[in-house]
Design a protein around this motif. Structure first.
Motif, PDB file in Angstrom:
ATOM      1  N   VAL A 172     -83.059 -19.339  58.882  1.00 30.14           N
ATOM      2  CA  VAL A 172     -83.778 -18.373  58.063  1.00 30.14           C
ATOM      3  C   VAL A 172     -83.490 -18.667  56.596  1.00 30.14           C
ATOM      4  CG1 VAL A 172     -83.923 -15.925  57.447  1.00 30.14           C
ATOM      5  CG2 VAL A 172     -83.750 -16.599  59.847  1.00 30.14           C
ATOM      6  N   LEU A 173     -84.525 -18.584  55.770  1.00 27.47           N
ATOM      7  CA  LEU A 173     -84.400 -18.806  54.327  1.00 27.47           C
ATOM      8  C   LEU A 173     -84.800 -17.524  53.611  1.00 27.47           C
ATOM      9  CD1 LEU A 173     -84.008 -20.896  51.960  1.00 27.47           C
ATOM     10  CD2 LEU A 173     -86.468 -21.313  52.132  1.00 27.47           C
ATOM     11  N   SER A 174     -83.953 -17.082  52.680  1.00 23.77           N
ATOM     12  CA  SER A 174     -84.237 -15.850  51.935  1.00 23.77           C
ATOM     13  C   SER A 174     -84.181 -16.102  50.442  1.00 23.77           C
ATOM     14  CB  SER A 174     -83.242 -14.745  52.308  1.00 23.77           C
ATOM     15  OG  SER A 174     -83.504 -13.563  51.579  1.00 23.77           O
ATOM     16  N   ILE A 175     -85.132 -15.547  49.726  1.00 29.38           N
ATOM     17  CA  ILE A 175     -85.181 -15.719  48.273  1.00 29.38           C
ATOM     18  C   ILE A 175     -84.048 -14.971  47.592  1.00 29.38           C
ATOM     19  CG2 ILE A 175     -86.672 -13.752  47.705  1.00 29.38           C
ATOM     20  CD1 ILE A 175     -87.795 -16.853  46.246  1.00 29.38           C
ATOM     21  N   ASP A 176     -83.524 -13.949  48.275  1.00 26.49           N
ATOM     22  CA  ASP A 176     -82.453 -13.120  47.714  1.00 26.49           C
ATOM     23  C   ASP A 176     -81.522 -12.723  48.859  1.00 26.49           C
ATOM     24  OD1 ASP A 176     -80.868 -10.993  46.689  1.00 26.49           O
ATOM     25  OD2 ASP A 176     -82.394 -10.549  45.190  1.00 26.49           O
ATOM     26  N   ALA A 177     -80.232 -12.902  48.685  1.00 27.72           N
ATOM     27  CA  ALA A 177     -79.273 -12.554  49.745  1.00 27.72           C
ATOM     28  C   ALA A 177     -79.362 -11.084  50.127  1.00 27.72           C
ATOM     29  CB  ALA A 177     -77.855 -12.901  49.297  1.00 27.72           C
ATOM     30  N   ASP A 178     -79.689 -10.217  49.162  1.00 24.92           N
ATOM     31  CA  ASP A 178     -79.788  -8.783  49.456  1.00 24.92           C
ATOM     32  C   ASP A 178     -80.871  -8.483  50.482  1.00 24.92           C
ATOM     33  OD1 ASP A 178     -77.723  -8.067  47.770  1.00 24.92           O
ATOM     34  OD2 ASP A 178     -79.028  -7.757  46.042  1.00 24.92           O
ATOM     35  N   ASN A 179     -81.905  -9.330  50.539  1.00 29.55           N
ATOM     36  CA  ASN A 179     -82.970  -9.108  51.522  1.00 29.55           C
ATOM     37  C   ASN A 179     -82.445  -9.125  52.951  1.00 29.55           C
ATOM     38  OD1 ASN A 179     -84.833  -9.052  49.460  1.00 29.55           O
ATOM     39  ND2 ASN A 179     -85.564 -11.126  49.765  1.00 29.55           N
ATOM     40  N   LEU A 180     -81.388  -9.918  53.184  1.00 32.19           N
ATOM     41  CA  LEU A 180     -80.875 -10.086  54.540  1.00 32.19           C
ATOM     42  C   LEU A 180     -80.037  -8.908  55.014  1.00 32.19           C
ATOM     43  CD1 LEU A 180     -79.855 -13.845  54.337  1.00 32.19           C
ATOM     44  CD2 LEU A 180     -81.905 -12.890  55.399  1.00 32.19           C
ATOM     45  N   VAL A 181     -79.553  -8.102  54.080  1.00 35.05           N
ATOM     46  CA  VAL A 181     -78.737  -6.949  54.466  1.00 35.05           C
ATOM     47  C   VAL A 181     -79.474  -5.639  54.187  1.00 35.05           C
ATOM     48  CG1 VAL A 181     -76.527  -8.133  54.203  1.00 35.05           C
ATOM     49  CG2 VAL A 181     -77.552  -7.015  52.220  1.00 35.05           C
ATOM     50  N   ALA A 182     -80.755  -5.719  53.856  1.00 35.23           N
ATOM     51  CA  ALA A 182     -81.559  -4.509  53.678  1.00 35.23           C
ATOM     52  C   ALA A 182     -81.737  -3.826  55.039  1.00 35.23           C
ATOM     53  CB  ALA A 182     -82.917  -4.867  53.083  1.00 35.23           C
ATOM     54  N   PRO A 183     -81.974  -2.505  55.064  1.00 35.63           N
ATOM     55  CA  PRO A 183     -82.161  -1.802  56.347  1.00 35.63           C
ATOM     56  C   PRO A 183     -83.256  -2.452  57.191  1.00 35.63           C
ATOM     57  CG  PRO A 183     -81.953  -0.228  54.549  1.00 35.63           C
ATOM     58  CD  PRO A 183     -82.030  -1.581  53.915  1.00 35.63           C
ATOM     59  N   GLY A 184     -82.929  -2.753  58.434  1.00 38.40           N
ATOM     60  CA  GLY A 184     -83.900  -3.318  59.365  1.00 38.40           C
ATOM     61  C   GLY A 184     -84.101  -4.810  59.261  1.00 38.40           C
TER      62      GLY A 184
ATOM     63  N   ALA B  91     -71.623 -12.261  52.608  1.00 38.02           N
ATOM     64  CA  ALA B  91     -71.283 -13.231  53.657  1.00 38.02           C
ATOM     65  C   ALA B  91     -70.551 -12.550  54.806  1.00 38.02           C
ATOM     66  CB  ALA B  91     -70.429 -14.355  53.076  1.00 38.02           C
ATOM     67  N   VAL B  92     -69.604 -11.674  54.485  1.00 43.43           N
ATOM     68  CA  VAL B  92     -68.874 -10.947  55.525  1.00 43.43           C
ATOM     69  C   VAL B  92     -69.815 -10.046  56.324  1.00 43.43           C
ATOM     70  CG1 VAL B  92     -67.139  -9.162  55.930  1.00 43.43           C
ATOM     71  CG2 VAL B  92     -66.646 -11.037  54.351  1.00 43.43           C
ATOM     72  N   ARG B  93     -70.709  -9.326  55.625  1.00 45.21           N
ATOM     73  CA  ARG B  93     -71.640  -8.423  56.317  1.00 45.21           C
ATOM     74  C   ARG B  93     -72.564  -9.190  57.251  1.00 45.21           C
ATOM     75  NH1 ARG B  93     -74.435  -4.652  51.939  1.00 45.21           N
ATOM     76  NH2 ARG B  93     -75.475  -3.855  53.840  1.00 45.21           N
ATOM     77  N   LEU B  94     -73.012 -10.365  56.832  1.00 43.58           N
ATOM     78  CA  LEU B  94     -73.894 -11.154  57.681  1.00 43.58           C
ATOM     79  C   LEU B  94     -73.152 -11.687  58.905  1.00 43.58           C
ATOM     80  CD1 LEU B  94     -75.945 -13.100  54.985  1.00 43.58           C
ATOM     81  CD2 LEU B  94     -76.775 -11.303  56.503  1.00 43.58           C
ATOM     82  N   ARG B  95     -71.935 -12.146  58.707  1.00 40.58           N
ATOM     83  CA  ARG B  95     -71.172 -12.658  59.854  1.00 40.58           C
ATOM     84  C   ARG B  95     -70.866 -11.540  60.854  1.00 40.58           C
ATOM     85  NH1 ARG B  95     -68.427 -15.980  55.614  1.00 40.58           N
ATOM     86  NH2 ARG B  95     -69.258 -18.083  55.886  1.00 40.58           N
TER      87      ARG B  95
ATOM     88  N   THR C  62     -67.669 -11.043  64.522  1.00 40.34           N
ATOM     89  CA  THR C  62     -68.158  -9.826  65.156  1.00 40.34           C
ATOM     90  C   THR C  62     -69.682  -9.819  65.166  1.00 40.34           C
ATOM     91  OG1 THR C  62     -66.241  -8.583  64.385  1.00 40.34           O
ATOM     92  CG2 THR C  62     -68.156  -7.298  65.076  1.00 40.34           C
ATOM     93  N   VAL C  63     -70.263  -9.516  66.306  1.00 36.29           N
ATOM     94  CA  VAL C  63     -71.702  -9.305  66.430  1.00 36.29           C
ATOM     95  C   VAL C  63     -71.880  -7.821  66.736  1.00 36.29           C
ATOM     96  CG1 VAL C  63     -73.840  -9.952  67.587  1.00 36.29           C
ATOM     97  CG2 VAL C  63     -71.993 -11.638  67.306  1.00 36.29           C
ATOM     98  N   ARG C  64     -72.258  -7.070  65.743  1.00 36.85           N
ATOM     99  CA  ARG C  64     -72.261  -5.605  65.824  1.00 36.85           C
ATOM    100  C   ARG C  64     -73.016  -5.100  67.048  1.00 36.85           C
ATOM    101  NH1 ARG C  64     -73.679  -2.881  60.323  1.00 36.85           N
ATOM    102  NH2 ARG C  64     -71.707  -3.919  59.837  1.00 36.85           N
ATOM    103  N   ALA C  65     -72.371  -4.182  67.769  1.00 41.17           N
ATOM    104  CA  ALA C  65     -72.937  -3.506  68.946  1.00 41.17           C
ATOM    105  C   ALA C  65     -73.079  -4.421  70.163  1.00 41.17           C
ATOM    106  CB  ALA C  65     -74.286  -2.867  68.626  1.00 41.17           C
ATOM    107  N   ARG C  66     -72.653  -5.690  70.040  1.00 37.13           N
ATOM    108  CA  ARG C  66     -72.787  -6.596  71.179  1.00 37.13           C
ATOM    109  C   ARG C  66     -71.444  -7.180  71.621  1.00 37.13           C
ATOM    110  NH1 ARG C  66     -76.766 -11.235  70.699  1.00 37.13           N
ATOM    111  NH2 ARG C  66     -76.554 -11.153  72.957  1.00 37.13           N
ATOM    112  N   GLY C  67     -70.722  -7.776  70.671  1.00 37.13           N
ATOM    113  CA  GLY C  67     -69.472  -8.418  71.055  1.00 37.13           C
ATOM    114  C   GLY C  67     -68.986  -9.360  69.984  1.00 37.13           C
ATOM    115  N   TYR C  68     -68.596 -10.574  70.400  1.00 38.98           N
ATOM    116  CA  TYR C  68     -68.036 -11.544  69.459  1.00 38.98           C
ATOM    117  C   TYR C  68     -68.592 -12.930  69.780  1.00 38.98           C
ATOM    118  CZ  TYR C  68     -64.822  -7.733  68.559  1.00 38.98           C
ATOM    119  OH  TYR C  68     -64.302  -6.508  68.236  1.00 38.98           O
TER     120      TYR C  68
END
Length: 309
Positions: free
Chosen positions: A134-146, A172-176, A290-296
């Motif tokens: 996935v390519l994003s023009i802005d890192a914030d786009n990847l952690v936006a709601p939904g 980076a931490v939030r995405l991982r 960590t994969v939120r709500a799933r596992g690791y």
């Protein structure tokens, strides 16, 4: 050049104007290739120039006068502040974002079609190791709601790599945490033999980073042996074996069934054991992701892992 153009878009927005002088750092053949492909679009030449830094003339811009083959940006107050310009200084180019995205995907020989997932976020395709890119023009786009939900809906259960410019440690931490492995765009582009930028994501399979030897009950990462207690080795083995499967996520319920302990507690203990082996804390968190709500999941691509009998 592709990574440089993407960086300019990320910093200046889709309507950024690039001067001919700025493009002069690249081979003329490469610029011409992108012009033919309409990734770069030549616009009307500039006929004004920015005012002096400390000027109080009240002008929004100063006029440009032609002097033979050169040009002069004239200051109405102080002739010594005039700026001599070359023709390339006045040339202006815009960038077609969608065509640039397609060019970036093609440079990495990714499988599948390029798809716009959301505003400013594209699916480039899939690496030979099975990672969706996935390519994003802005890192914030990847952690936006939904945002991650939309990406998951587009790629399914595949592991995800995200490419951005100006990746902060916090993002980076939030995405991982949600199972997305982020990369700075400058780090994943390499110059090919023809001088053109190439997107390089999968490491050579002949040089694995992590080797697990089952008979010796040992794990080596980047040439350094990890000394883990028996229970921690058992969990790490589960993560490693799961990492080479179609779905690399080791589910919480599977961890608890196999170990008899709460998944979050034993995962925390595994990270602490890795840190005790000399691994930096940030790397331990990235390796046991960590994969939120799933596992690791293991924070390495399948091509980086070898399991020996």
């Amino acid at each position: 050049m592709l990574a440089w153009l993407w960086t300019r878009l990320s910093e200046g927005g889709a309507r950024v104007a690039i001067s001919g002088r700025a493009l002069g750092r690249f081979p003329a053949s490469e610029v011409e290739r992108l012009l033919r492909a309409q990734v770069l679009i030549e616009e009307r030449k500039a006929d004004t120039w920015s005012v002096c830094a400390e000027c109080d003339c009240g002008l929004d811009a100063r006029p440009v006068e032609q002097l033979g083959d050169a040009f002069r940006a004239c200051c109405p107050h102080d002739q010594s502040e005039d700026v001599i310009l070359l023709k390339d200084d006045l040339s202006r180019f815009s960038v077609d974002t969608d065509r640039l995205v397609a060019r970036i995907a093609a440079s990495g020989d990714l499988g599948g079609a390029v798809t716009r997932i959301a505003d400013g976020v594209w699916l480039l395709g899939e690496t030979p190791s099975g990672h969706a890119v996935v390519l994003s023009i802005d890192a914030d786009n990847l952690v936006a709601p939904g945002a991650v939900m939309a990406i998951r809906a587009a790629v399914g259960p595949k592991p995800i790599m995200a490419i951005v410019h100006d990746l902060s440690a916090a993002i980076a931490v939030r995405l991982r945490e949600v199972g997305v492995e982020p990369h700075e765009i400058a780090a994943v582009f390499k110059a090919g033999s023809d001088g053109m930028d190439r997107l390089v994501l999968d490491p050579p399979s002949s040089v694995p980073r992590l080797v697990m030897n089952l008979s010796a009950q040992s794990v080596t990462l980047d040439g350094r042996r990890l000394d883990l207690p028996t229970q921690m080795f058992a969990l790490f083995r589960l993560l490693i074996e799961q990492s080479v499967k179609r779905d690399p996520v080791l589910k919480k319920q599977d961890i608890e069934r196999q170990t008899g302990r709460p998944a979050n507690e034993i995962a925390r203990d595994l990270r602490n054991a890795l840190i005790s082996s000399g691994m930096p804390e940030a790397q331990a968190k990235s390796l046991v992701a960590t994969v939120r709500a799933r596992g690791y999941r293991l924070g390495l691509a399948p091509a980086e892992v070898v399991i020996e009998p």
